[in-house]
Design a protein around this motif. Sequence first.
Motif, PDB file in Angstrom:
ATOM      1  N   GLU A 210      73.650  17.177  32.971  1.00 23.65           N
ATOM      2  CA  GLU A 210      74.068  17.886  31.774  1.00 23.65           C
ATOM      3  C   GLU A 210      74.450  16.004  31.215  1.00 23.65           C
ATOM      4  OE1 GLU A 210      76.758  19.417  28.138  1.00 23.65           O
ATOM      5  OE2 GLU A 210      76.602  20.662  29.894  1.00 23.65           O
ATOM      6  N   HIS A 211      75.062  15.517  31.540  1.00 22.10           N
ATOM      7  CA  HIS A 211      75.288  14.233  31.112  1.00 22.10           C
ATOM      8  C   HIS A 211      75.378  13.394  32.185  1.00 22.10           C
ATOM      9  CE1 HIS A 211      77.398  15.259  27.200  1.00 22.10           C
ATOM     10  NE2 HIS A 211      77.528  16.506  27.656  1.00 22.10           N
ATOM     11  N   VAL A 212      75.385  12.182  31.857  1.00 17.86           N
ATOM     12  CA  VAL A 212      74.828  10.999  32.333  1.00 17.86           C
ATOM     13  C   VAL A 212      76.149   9.707  32.312  1.00 17.86           C
ATOM     14  CG1 VAL A 212      73.131   9.762  33.830  1.00 17.86           C
ATOM     15  CG2 VAL A 212      72.356  11.674  33.948  1.00 17.86           C
ATOM     16  N   VAL A 213      76.675   9.214  33.036  1.00 21.33           N
ATOM     17  CA  VAL A 213      77.262   7.983  32.716  1.00 21.33           C
ATOM     18  C   VAL A 213      77.041   6.916  33.681  1.00 21.33           C
ATOM     19  CG1 VAL A 213      79.417   6.740  32.909  1.00 21.33           C
ATOM     20  CG2 VAL A 213      79.514   9.629  31.630  1.00 21.33           C
ATOM     21  N   THR A 214      76.404   5.765  33.115  1.00 20.46           N
ATOM     22  CA  THR A 214      75.946   4.681  34.442  1.00 20.46           C
ATOM     23  C   THR A 214      77.086   3.602  33.964  1.00 20.46           C
ATOM     24  OG1 THR A 214      74.984   3.515  32.246  1.00 20.46           O
ATOM     25  CG2 THR A 214      73.399   4.855  33.253  1.00 20.46           C
ATOM     26  N   ALA A 215      78.036   3.419  35.647  1.00 17.89           N
ATOM     27  CA  ALA A 215      78.673   2.624  35.532  1.00 17.89           C
ATOM     28  C   ALA A 215      78.660   1.056  36.452  1.00 17.89           C
ATOM     29  CB  ALA A 215      80.181   2.916  35.972  1.00 17.89           C
ATOM     30  N   SER A 216      77.067   0.814  36.712  1.00 22.09           N
ATOM     31  CA  SER A 216      76.785   0.490  37.228  1.00 22.09           C
ATOM     32  C   SER A 216      76.943  -1.662  37.837  1.00 22.09           C
ATOM     33  CB  SER A 216      74.610   0.239  37.560  1.00 22.09           C
ATOM     34  OG  SER A 216      74.035  -0.298  35.853  1.00 22.09           O
ATOM     35  N   GLY A 217      77.621  -2.101  36.979  1.00 19.37           N
ATOM     36  CA  GLY A 217      78.428  -3.737  37.650  1.00 19.37           C
ATOM     37  C   GLY A 217      77.228  -4.393  37.380  1.00 19.37           C
ATOM     38  N   ASN A 218      77.189  -5.102  38.257  1.00 22.57           N
ATOM     39  CA  ASN A 218      76.331  -5.833  38.585  1.00 22.57           C
ATOM     40  C   ASN A 218      75.112  -5.524  38.354  1.00 22.57           C
ATOM     41  OD1 ASN A 218      77.919  -7.793  38.354  1.00 22.57           O
ATOM     42  ND2 ASN A 218      78.581  -7.992  41.327  1.00 22.57           N
ATOM     43  N   HIS A 219      74.407  -4.106  38.331  1.00 16.66           N
ATOM     44  CA  HIS A 219      73.253  -3.602  38.421  1.00 16.66           C
ATOM     45  C   HIS A 219      72.345  -3.180  36.783  1.00 16.66           C
ATOM     46  CE1 HIS A 219      72.509  -3.609  43.039  1.00 16.66           C
ATOM     47  NE2 HIS A 219      73.777  -3.400  43.004  1.00 16.66           N
ATOM     48  N   ALA A 220      73.586  -3.542  36.414  1.00 10.93           N
ATOM     49  CA  ALA A 220      73.526  -2.987  34.859  1.00 10.93           C
ATOM     50  C   ALA A 220      71.610  -3.367  34.715  1.00 10.93           C
ATOM     51  CB  ALA A 220      74.561  -3.516  33.064  1.00 10.93           C
ATOM     52  N   GLN A 221      71.247  -4.174  34.763  1.00  9.00           N
ATOM     53  CA  GLN A 221      69.725  -5.351  34.148  1.00  9.00           C
ATOM     54  C   GLN A 221      68.728  -3.812  35.263  1.00  9.00           C
ATOM     55  OE1 GLN A 221      68.717  -6.472  31.576  1.00  9.00           O
ATOM     56  NE2 GLN A 221      70.879  -6.862  31.606  1.00  9.00           N
ATOM     57  N   THR A 222      68.974  -3.375  36.265  1.00 11.65           N
ATOM     58  CA  THR A 222      67.943  -2.869  36.672  1.00 11.65           C
ATOM     59  C   THR A 222      68.656  -1.666  36.386  1.00 11.65           C
ATOM     60  OG1 THR A 222      68.485  -3.666  39.137  1.00 11.65           O
ATOM     61  CG2 THR A 222      67.447  -1.490  38.965  1.00 11.65           C
ATOM     62  N   THR A 223      69.212  -1.047  35.763  1.00  9.40           N
ATOM     63  CA  THR A 223      69.924   0.504  35.415  1.00  9.40           C
ATOM     64  C   THR A 223      69.261   0.487  33.798  1.00  9.40           C
ATOM     65  OG1 THR A 223      71.741   0.316  36.303  1.00  9.40           O
ATOM     66  CG2 THR A 223      71.786   1.955  34.208  1.00  9.40           C
TER      67      THR A 223
END
Length: 834
Positions: A210-223
Amino acid sequence: MKTQVKALVVGGGAVGTSIAYHLAKAGWDDVMLLERDELTSGSTWHAAGLLPLFNMNYATTHIHKYSVDFYKTLEAETGLNAGFAVVGNLRMAQTQERMDEYMLYASTAETCDVPYVWMTPEEIKAKWPLIETSDLKGALYHHTDGYINPADVTQAMAKGARQRGVVIERKWQADAFHWTGQAWEVTCTKMVEKGGNLVPSDEQIVITAEHVVTASGNHAQTTARKLGIKIPAIPVEHQFIVMDKDPALVDFRALGHAEHPVIRDADAQSYVREERGGWILGVYEKGAPAVFEHGVPDSFRADLFPLDLERIEDQYMAMIHRIPSCEESGLKDDFNGPICYTPDGNPLVGPAQGLRNMWLAEGFSFGITAAGGTGYYLAQMMVEGEAEIDMASLDPKRFGSWITTEYAARKNEECYDHVYILHHPDEERPACRPLKTAPSYDRMKARGAQFGCVNGWERPNYFGPLDAPESFDHDARSFRRGGWWQYAVEEAKAIRNGVGMIDASAFAKHRLEGPGAAAFLDWFTTNKLPRVGRINLTYALTAHGTTRTEYTIVRHAEDAFTLISAGAWQAYDGDYLAKAVQDKMGEFGPMCLSDVTSQTGVFALAGPKSRDLLNDVIVDADPATALSNKRFPWLSARRIELGMCPVNAIRVAYTGELGWELHHPMEMQNYLFDLLEKAGEKHGLKLVGARAQNWLRQEKSYRAFGNELGRDATPLEADLPRFVDLSKDFHGKEAMEAKGIRSKCVTLLIDGPSDADPWGREALYAQDGSRVGRLTSGGYSVAFEKSIGLGYVRPDVATVGAKLQVKMQDQLWPAEIVEDSPYDPQNARIRVDG
């Protein structure tokens, strides 16, 4: 493995584990966390683990304080020692200006209940004799913080999350996100070890969340690419070195002395702390490059970059000066790893632009410090709908979709090397500027404009001397009355006594039209809708009844409106408006929403002579009466012609004087500028910047969004009942009324120091010394010839005539609550006929 959850957190660093923990603690019992590698394998593992409470941002200060308090409780809950060494944090100053910075911060810290003490050089030397103090002015000492082991605190939060039912899956990568209209379908790939690298396998699953949280750190550009959005979080190289044992330090500790605090030598761009009888030196130097602008290579895991000692030579020598005993200590280990930054240094926390139930927690340059508080406040936003503090300053939409990879990389590099630069409240950073310029930019620059940057737009802050060197604006900055102050005073006086012109082209402008527009806006905003040809000031609320956005609404026809809001919040306001329109179109009828910000320039002409000037250039059958109260009353809008330029003119002035906002085609701006400038010669027209305007609006008690107006207070608490029509139903009304008046916005005149004014970050105290509130705006009043400010206080002291005190420069200065709009309270000057 579960394939359906309430919330999916992507990223297993300190931030991601904290979010998962706090979502479960807040009551969501179906939370999953995915990590593509091992927990802490991103920037968490090589972080220095410092926990600095010092921060000039109100929301971030709350986040950091929560983290420091929260980490101290983890061992009792989980049985795991998070490795928190509460040694304190000693922030030293070599100059008086640095002490001025600390004094401003300290007053802000008091508003967030962050403890601190001042220390003299003599006190520092007596307590920690290894520190060289002869060149210090003093220090700010936070005795409740220190440093922590990043991996240990992450594992402790992960254990706490599991104890509360969170499922943590390692070696799973989120590869694709699809919104069904009801939930997210996240395609995930199992990652496997191959030749020392982590590579995708053939095993895939789809998780519905239902909800997604991205905490992808150094991978933020890929996210960002996977989501189809912009996330201006790009890592920068950060170096720190670990030194061999220092015999003097070993002897000092052998005598039973406690561990040194984290030693921050801000003027040397470095920090130092103890490590097993030696020292760790961390630096924030110039020239550190951004990395992974287009994504982290698959081959990069828990890896580091080569050390660049030449880049940090000055900081290394400064450390030897500060702790002379370390000079003979050798280099034991070194770290040069990626740490994510954003263009303003604050993280991106909140809902993603254009997406539903997609939450970002990216761009943490101080991720360990912020992790605990981010999890706490983001969980509030997700579970309850709002956080208990206003998180707008950290909202991802404060950066518009115009931001490019190149812009983010260069600004993030600048932000890194500005960590220890003096953070003047009037600072303007130069990287990537100018970028967004109105057509009259060159004309204003030629007339002495010193520009600020608002949402990428260049906007004059004030007009300095024409013969000023390139460094003038930088040299004019100060924590007191900077070199620009005298120019702002003259500009403010020009509007009060004559006529001034302000470039307001950066205003956010949205056009809404269609059969459903009127009914929608009546539900969406608090005030009565204006009649055709009129305007009003109104507010859109959150579901919790607090202020989400301030709009000036111009009604062009029964079903056609322009909504004008603060320039800094264009994407933030536009996204909220667009989602509401989309949600309510079926109920209210068809609507078309468009952002016309870049199409329309705005000059604000104000002052007692503004009508005289416009009379000279208006094209009308009867120019002498065209701008009279009868034909053009206050709070009305008309299409007029100024020379050859068609203008949507609005009779309103944010400065509290007779005036008009002149909305014009952007492509005709230079023509209009030249026309008004030439006509203004005989009327003494003066170009005016944003700083003088800010002072003038405070004399009228005009609240500003992001200062007095935000998601931690209702319009009634902002003391704006005249803009709230309680006879109608509108979004957030019941929640607003249920909140009551927890605090109240007031205007204060302040008898402050002769060389300084408040900045709007200061604590407010009663006569008995109890803290009763805080300032949200501050400046100088040319009308009253003293400092002025707006702020929130306890309702019981919010009475006209109440005597309070403002904390400035570590002293309490007398202040008095005055009636709203202390300058021209009857608005006679605004309504004057002609």
